[in-house]
Design an enzyme around this catalytic site. Structure first.
Site: not given
Lengths: 170, 134
Positions: B37, B39, B64, B107
């Site tokens: 993603c 991140d 996110c 996450c």
């Protein structure tokens, strides 16, 4: 690995795209519905399924990255969920810095970063090609692990380039 | 997909955003990321060397809402804990507290990784420090 089999190939990471295309067209003709118009229902169905597999196979194998991901997935490598261990710390550091620069929206810095990341992507692609050849010579798991690491890096850089382009178009 | 109230709260008012001096021997820095993603998460702790209590924690996350909320919550939980207590923080605790949906569990994993990385950086530094002074 089905995708290679349906095209009559042994699993290989470096493929001649011309040859791949030729095989795809030849097989497509072989499996064309017209040739099965008078064949029994079961055989028609079988040709249709193979034809759909053939399309998926060609679409995947003609793209080097998708091809490598396919081989990794079929060699027991999970390419979905990944941990940061698979990413070198320098890359994270660099990604973090670029994100900081993007946040501060310093245009020249973003442009320079874009150039740097495109260069990095080209370097990764070159190294991938080398590793592909290596795996084709001797199918070792270690080589696949290195390829996965390179693909991770590449994905990060792709994401960054996308962010760079978003910022530059604003 | 709707975020839980707690995620929205941490996203809108992230706690402890910032950074500390990486070179400080009492500061441990963890930098982690998720390639799929894109991140990146940086989490830092400042430890009192005498008591091993985490006196301050800072983070900066690019990602996110769930990644930001997970690391924001992690810094809140870290403060006041000893280094060893901090190692007991599990990603599942974060999932439960923030009511993260299954697609966002990674996450919380990232936040746990960041805590572990910051602590091991601090420990590595303090061992070197002790070796030098001894």
């Amino acid at each position: 690995m089905q995708y290679f089999e349906v095209l009559g190939l042994a699993p290989r990471l470096s493929l001649d795209l011309k040859d791949l295309e030729k095989r795809f067209y030849a097989k497509s003709r072989e499996l064309h519905p017209d040739r099965f118009a008078r064949a029994p229902q079961a055989e028609q169905q079988r040709a249709l399924e193979l034809s759909s597999l053939l399309n998926d196979a060609y679409r995947t194998l003609r793209e080097p990255i998708a091809r490598a991901e396919y081989v990794l997935k079929n060699s027991g490598f999970d390419i979905g969920e990944q941990r940061s261990k698979d990413v070198p710390p320098e890359l994270l550091e660099e990604v973090f810095e670029l994100n900081m620069a993007l946040e501060e929206a310093d245009r020249p810095q973003i442009e320079a970063a874009g150039v740097r990341f495109e260069k990095l992507r080209a370097e990764i692609d070159q190294e991938l090609a080398t590793r592909f050849g290596q795996w084709d010579q001797a199918a070792e798991t270690g080589t696949l692990a290195q390829i996965r690491g390179l693909l991770n890096r590449r994905r990060y850089i792709e994401n960054l380039l996308r962010d760079v382009n978003v910022h530059l178009s604003n | 997909m709707a975020y839980s109230d707690k995620v929205v709260d941490h996203y809108n008012n992230p706690r402890n955003v910032g950074s500390m001096d990486k070179a400080d021997p009492n500061v441990g820095t963890g930098m982690v990321g998720a390639p799929e993603c894109g991140d990146v998460m940086k989490l830092q702790i400042k430890v009192n060397p005498a008591t091993h209590i985490i006196e301050d924690a800072k983070f900066k996350t690019f990602g996110c809402g769930s990644a930001i909320a997970s690391s924001s919550l992690a810094t809140e939980w870290l403060k006041g804990k000893t280094v060893d207590e901090a190692l007991d923080i599990k990603n599942t605790d974060i999932v439960n507290e923030l009511a993260l949906p299954p697609v966002k569990i990674h996450c919380s994993v990232l936040a746990e990784d960041a805590i572990k990385a910051a602590i091991s950086d601090y420990k590595a530094k303090s061992t070197v420090e002790t070796a030098v002074t001894a």
